[in-house]
Design a protein around this motif. Structure first.
Motif, PDB file in Angstrom:
ATOM      1  N   SER A 105       7.522  -0.675   9.482  1.00  0.00           N
ATOM      2  CA  SER A 105       8.395  -1.551   8.690  1.00  0.00           C
ATOM      3  C   SER A 105       9.601  -0.788   8.146  1.00  0.00           C
ATOM      4  CB  SER A 105       7.608  -2.193   7.543  1.00  0.00           C
ATOM      5  OG  SER A 105       7.215  -1.233   6.588  1.00  0.00           O
ATOM      6  N   LEU A 106       9.399   0.474   7.749  1.00  0.00           N
ATOM      7  CA  LEU A 106      10.510   1.278   7.248  1.00  0.00           C
ATOM      8  C   LEU A 106      11.522   1.558   8.362  1.00  0.00           C
ATOM      9  CD1 LEU A 106       8.657   3.921   5.016  1.00  0.00           C
ATOM     10  CD2 LEU A 106      10.129   2.076   4.231  1.00  0.00           C
ATOM     11  N   CYS A 107      11.007   1.865   9.560  1.00  0.00           N
ATOM     12  CA  CYS A 107      11.891   2.135  10.691  1.00  0.00           C
ATOM     13  C   CYS A 107      12.698   0.891  11.071  1.00  0.00           C
ATOM     14  CB  CYS A 107      11.089   2.623  11.896  1.00  0.00           C
ATOM     15  SG  CYS A 107      10.367   4.263  11.669  1.00  0.00           S
ATOM     16  N   GLU A 108      12.038  -0.252  11.094  1.00  0.00           N
ATOM     17  CA  GLU A 108      12.718  -1.498  11.451  1.00  0.00           C
ATOM     18  C   GLU A 108      13.792  -1.830  10.429  1.00  0.00           C
ATOM     19  OE1 GLU A 108       9.577  -4.324  11.853  1.00  0.00           O
ATOM     20  OE2 GLU A 108       9.126  -3.756  13.930  1.00  0.00           O
ATOM     21  N   ARG A 109      13.489  -1.579   9.162  1.00  0.00           N
ATOM     22  CA  ARG A 109      14.451  -1.853   8.113  1.00  0.00           C
ATOM     23  C   ARG A 109      15.657  -0.919   8.219  1.00  0.00           C
ATOM     24  NH1 ARG A 109      12.195  -1.434   2.339  1.00  0.00           N
ATOM     25  NH2 ARG A 109      13.960  -0.463   1.341  1.00  0.00           N
ATOM     26  N   ALA A 110      15.384   0.351   8.517  1.00  0.00           N
ATOM     27  CA  ALA A 110      16.474   1.314   8.666  1.00  0.00           C
ATOM     28  C   ALA A 110      17.378   0.940   9.840  1.00  0.00           C
ATOM     29  CB  ALA A 110      15.908   2.722   8.863  1.00  0.00           C
ATOM     30  N   GLN A 111      16.772   0.491  10.947  1.00  0.00           N
ATOM     31  CA  GLN A 111      17.544   0.098  12.118  1.00  0.00           C
ATOM     32  C   GLN A 111      18.350  -1.172  11.840  1.00  0.00           C
ATOM     33  OE1 GLN A 111      14.486  -0.330  15.050  1.00  0.00           O
ATOM     34  NE2 GLN A 111      14.272   1.874  15.399  1.00  0.00           N
ATOM     35  N   ARG A 112      17.730  -2.075  11.073  1.00  0.00           N
ATOM     36  CA  ARG A 112      18.351  -3.373  10.800  1.00  0.00           C
ATOM     37  C   ARG A 112      19.550  -3.232   9.869  1.00  0.00           C
ATOM     38  NH1 ARG A 112      13.916  -5.613   9.665  1.00  0.00           N
ATOM     39  NH2 ARG A 112      14.032  -5.446   7.391  1.00  0.00           N
ATOM     40  N   THR A 113      19.424  -2.366   8.889  1.00  0.00           N
ATOM     41  CA  THR A 113      20.487  -2.217   7.887  1.00  0.00           C
ATOM     42  C   THR A 113      21.426  -1.071   8.192  1.00  0.00           C
ATOM     43  OG1 THR A 113      19.036  -0.829   6.536  1.00  0.00           O
ATOM     44  CG2 THR A 113      19.029  -3.194   6.086  1.00  0.00           C
ATOM     45  N   ASP A 114      20.975  -0.207   9.126  1.00  0.00           N
ATOM     46  CA  ASP A 114      21.771   0.955   9.533  1.00  0.00           C
ATOM     47  C   ASP A 114      22.092   1.860   8.347  1.00  0.00           C
ATOM     48  OD1 ASP A 114      22.915   2.463  11.534  1.00  0.00           O
ATOM     49  OD2 ASP A 114      24.924   1.701  11.137  1.00  0.00           O
ATOM     50  N   ALA A 118       0.818  -1.211   0.000  1.00  0.00           N
ATOM     51  CA  ALA A 118       0.000   0.000   0.000  1.00  0.00           C
ATOM     52  C   ALA A 118       0.854   1.264   0.000  1.00  0.00           C
ATOM     53  CB  ALA A 118      -0.930   0.005   1.214  1.00  0.00           C
ATOM     54  N   GLN A 119       2.045   1.202   0.648  1.00  0.00           N
ATOM     55  CA  GLN A 119       2.950   2.346   0.728  1.00  0.00           C
ATOM     56  C   GLN A 119       2.198   3.621   1.145  1.00  0.00           C
ATOM     57  OE1 GLN A 119       5.927   2.789  -2.198  1.00  0.00           O
ATOM     58  NE2 GLN A 119       6.594   0.704  -1.894  1.00  0.00           N
ATOM     59  N   ALA A 120       1.449   3.480   2.237  1.00  0.00           N
ATOM     60  CA  ALA A 120       0.543   4.557   2.647  1.00  0.00           C
ATOM     61  C   ALA A 120       1.228   5.652   3.458  1.00  0.00           C
ATOM     62  CB  ALA A 120      -0.619   3.965   3.456  1.00  0.00           C
ATOM     63  N   CYS A 121       2.402   5.347   4.028  1.00  0.00           N
ATOM     64  CA  CYS A 121       3.111   6.371   4.795  1.00  0.00           C
ATOM     65  C   CYS A 121       3.779   7.332   3.817  1.00  0.00           C
ATOM     66  CB  CYS A 121       4.158   5.727   5.705  1.00  0.00           C
ATOM     67  SG  CYS A 121       5.054   6.922   6.720  1.00  0.00           S
ATOM     68  N   MET A 122       3.348   8.587   3.834  1.00  0.00           N
ATOM     69  CA  MET A 122       3.780   9.552   2.820  1.00  0.00           C
ATOM     70  C   MET A 122       4.971  10.391   3.265  1.00  0.00           C
ATOM     71  SD  MET A 122       1.599   8.876   0.466  1.00  0.00           S
ATOM     72  CE  MET A 122       1.777  10.237  -0.673  1.00  0.00           C
ATOM     73  N   GLY A 123       5.360  10.260   4.535  1.00  0.00           N
ATOM     74  CA  GLY A 123       6.409  11.120   5.065  1.00  0.00           C
ATOM     75  C   GLY A 123       7.816  10.679   4.718  1.00  0.00           C
ATOM     76  N   THR A 124       8.799  11.364   5.319  1.00  0.00           N
ATOM     77  CA  THR A 124      10.220  11.078   5.093  1.00  0.00           C
ATOM     78  C   THR A 124      10.879  10.745   6.419  1.00  0.00           C
ATOM     79  OG1 THR A 124      10.270  12.654   3.257  1.00  0.00           O
ATOM     80  CG2 THR A 124      12.390  12.002   4.187  1.00  0.00           C
ATOM     81  N   LEU A 125      11.466   9.560   6.509  1.00  0.00           N
ATOM     82  CA  LEU A 125      12.109   9.139   7.745  1.00  0.00           C
ATOM     83  C   LEU A 125      13.316  10.013   8.071  1.00  0.00           C
ATOM     84  CD1 LEU A 125      12.330   5.228   7.678  1.00  0.00           C
ATOM     85  CD2 LEU A 125      10.643   6.656   8.826  1.00  0.00           C
ATOM     86  N   GLU A 164      17.054   8.678   4.733  1.00  0.00           N
ATOM     87  CA  GLU A 164      16.561   9.167   3.451  1.00  0.00           C
ATOM     88  C   GLU A 164      16.740   8.121   2.353  1.00  0.00           C
ATOM     89  OE1 GLU A 164      20.697  10.927   4.174  1.00  0.00           O
ATOM     90  OE2 GLU A 164      18.825  10.604   5.266  1.00  0.00           O
ATOM     91  N   GLU A 165      17.780   7.256   2.451  1.00  0.00           N
ATOM     92  CA  GLU A 165      17.969   6.202   1.461  1.00  0.00           C
ATOM     93  C   GLU A 165      16.862   5.159   1.580  1.00  0.00           C
ATOM     94  OE1 GLU A 165      21.786   4.444   1.256  1.00  0.00           O
ATOM     95  OE2 GLU A 165      22.860   6.360   1.370  1.00  0.00           O
ATOM     96  N   SER A 166      16.460   4.890   2.816  1.00  0.00           N
ATOM     97  CA  SER A 166      15.358   3.958   3.030  1.00  0.00           C
ATOM     98  C   SER A 166      14.096   4.474   2.376  1.00  0.00           C
ATOM     99  CB  SER A 166      15.133   3.746   4.525  1.00  0.00           C
ATOM    100  OG  SER A 166      14.041   2.898   4.766  1.00  0.00           O
ATOM    101  N   ASN A 167      13.852   5.781   2.483  1.00  0.00           N
ATOM    102  CA  ASN A 167      12.682   6.384   1.862  1.00  0.00           C
ATOM    103  C   ASN A 167      12.764   6.327   0.354  1.00  0.00           C
ATOM    104  OD1 ASN A 167      10.708   7.770   3.828  1.00  0.00           O
ATOM    105  ND2 ASN A 167      12.729   8.187   4.692  1.00  0.00           N
TER     106      ASN A 167
END
Length: 526
Positions: A504-513, A403-410, A517-520
């Motif tokens: 999910s985006l936050c967990e992925r960013a933490q997991r891959t470090d 769905a990619q419903a989160c429109m913001g930027t981490l 902005e690259e995650s976004n």
């Protein structure tokens, strides 16, 4: 009702001017017949046919152009051309029709059904080219029509009705794109009108300023649109209307677009229009038609003359606008993970499906979709498939990436955020714990939940987003246990997907470090 040939002149000069139902002139011998602003018939192919087939076809089609809608005449031209191409025939004979019927697949039989009425009319009008044996054969045949509503029955995610989440995702994107001027006001207004009225493009194109109504009833302000009807036999352009109640947002957008159209006209003629003529200006205007006007008299002649549709946008122009929206749209389907495919028909499917799901019968659905009868809405009443996706703790996590419903930027921290130095930009949750930063410099009265579907939101990678998710699921469970209607229970499903996506985006960013902005960016590329 078909009139006899004696009541209609058969001896017509090939150069005689004939008026289509919408007031456009053409000659029998012309290779191209323009019947209205949307329809041009290419009839040059019949020049290769022998007499009397050639003249009989032209005479019959001309009568159709005079008495029926331009689209209906276009369909008959297409059917007849298909008959000739499939059979290799150069005349209408029983043998050719029998061969064509035997060659058509079961799902294609309706092609012949569509042409049957035209050929019988050809014979009944008394024009040469269709003999009695052909008419007798056609009257004996019972041909099943085309399968209606296949996309609705199967709930096709590509061409069928949109889910509530898809509609919400699409409108969220459109609202943001319009605010950022990534799409034009005309494109935005057309999309909103399709989504909120489910009317046909030809009806939306026919709207004028005077069709926007603001009324007060029992001290309550009501907004309505008087929408021209279409597909009614015997009716000319804007001959009949149905009034539809709408929300203020749609009314204001269309009102603003109408003012823009009036400004375009006034700019071309170099003068202000009087209020009465202003009200006649189309909401969706054809910019090419403005080249043919130089003063208010020309405007009046176009709007009130023999071709009153000439200043209105064509359906092809509206379709190109919708194609541009589809190209730019970032709204994704939670069912496929792909960008949502757009077509005017899908919005009609969506409205019919939603009405049936809410318990309305065929008569009400037909009325609200502006059908004359119920034959084309039965598919909604027969379809009992569940279109809505049930979002729960297990399913939501799987659907969120699609769905990619989160429109913001981490952002990793407040220091990286736009307005990060402003303590007032922090977004606290229900426990007054900050979950992110608001990058909007304007005023916003929305609560923290709305932030997850806002492009100004900058969620913190290590923010307590899962607590927000737990709260939403608990709230949904309580609503269901309280016996609330399913529409109420599912009201926050888009928000749930947005928070799930953020988690999910936050967990992925933490997991891959990786930098937030690259995650976004990876998310934006799908």
């Amino acid at each position: 009702m078909i009139t006899s040939a004696k009541e209609w002149p058969q001896e017509r000069s090939v150069d005689q001017q004939i008026l289509s139902k919408d007031g456009y002139a053409f000659s029998l011998s012309d290779p191209l017949w323009k019947l209205n602003k949307d329809v041009k018939l290419s009839v040059g192919f019949v020049s290769d046919l022998p007499e009397p087939t050639q003249s009989g076809f032209r005479l019959t089609l001309a009568r159709y152009a005079e008495e029926f809608s331009a689209k209906h005449a276009e369909n008959m031209t297409t059917r007849f051309k298909r008959f000739l191409n499939d059979t290799g025939a150069n005349s209408v004979s029983s043998e050719a029709l029998l061969n064509w019927r035997s060659s058509l697949q079961k799902e294609e039989q309706w092609y012949l059904g569509g042409l049957k009425g035209f050929l019988l009319a050809w014979h009944d009008y008394g024009f040469p080219g269709v003999k009695k044996d052909v008419a007798d054969l056609l009257r004996e045949w019972r041909i099943k029509g085309n399968e209606k509503g296949k996309a609705v029955i199967t709930s096709c995610p590509e061409t069928g009705p949109l889910t509530d989440l898809e509609i919400q995702s699409l409108l969220n994107w459109a609202n943001m794109a319009a605010a950022q001027k990534k799409i034009s006001l005309s494109e935005y207004a057309y999309l909103l009108t399709l989504a909120m009225t489910a009317r046909r493009p030809v009806q939306i194109a026919a709207l004028r300023g005077k069709d926007l109504l603001k009324e007060t009833s029992n001290d309550i302000l009501q907004y309505k649109i008087r929408i021209p009807r279409a597909k009614q036999r015997g009716g000319r352009f804007r001959h009949a209307f149905r009034t539809l109640a709408v929300i203020e947002d749609l009314y204001q957008v269309l009102k603003h677009l109408h003012l823009e159209s009036v400004s375009q006209v006034e700019s071309v003629i170099g003068n202000k229009l009087d209020s009465e003529l202003c009200n006649e200006i189309p909401i969706f205007i054809n910019p090419l038609a403005l080249e043919n006007i130089s003063d208010a008299i020309d405007v009046t002649e176009l709007l009130m003359g023999a071709r009153p549709d000439a200043l209105h946008a064509t359906t092809a122009q509206l379709a190109r606008g919708l194609q541009n929206l589809a190209r730019l749209s970032q709204a994704r389907s939670e069912r496929t993970g792909e960008f949502i495919r757009l077509s005017a028909t899908r919005f009609r499917y969506t409205r019919g499906t939603k009405l049936r799901r809410e318990g309305f019968g065929a008569q009400v659905i037909a009325e609200l979709l502006d059908h004359t009868d119920t034959q084309n809405v039965q598919v909604y009443c027969e379809n009992t498939a569940q279109e809505a996706v049930i979002i729960d703790e297990l399913v939501g996590a799987k659907l969120a990436p699609f769905a990619q419903a989160c429109m913001g930027t981490l952002v990793w921290s407040e220091r990286e955020a736009i307005r990060g130095s402003d303590p007032g930009s922090r977004v606290p949750n229900h426990r007054q714990q900050a979950v992110g930063t608001c990058g909007n410099y304007g005023f916003c009265a929305s609560g923290y939940r709305a932030c997850y579907t806002c492009h100004h939101f900058q969620p913190w990678v290590e923010g307590p987003h899962r607590e927000v998710l737990v709260e939403l699921h608990e709230e949904k469970r309580r609503s269901r246990e309280a016996g609330c209607d399913e529409l109420v229970v599912q009201a926050n499903d888009q928000l749930i997907l947005a928070v799930e996506h953020c988690v999910s985006l936050c967990e992925r960013a933490q997991r891959t470090d990786v930098p937030a902005e690259e995650s976004n960016m990876e998310r934006d590329d799908g």
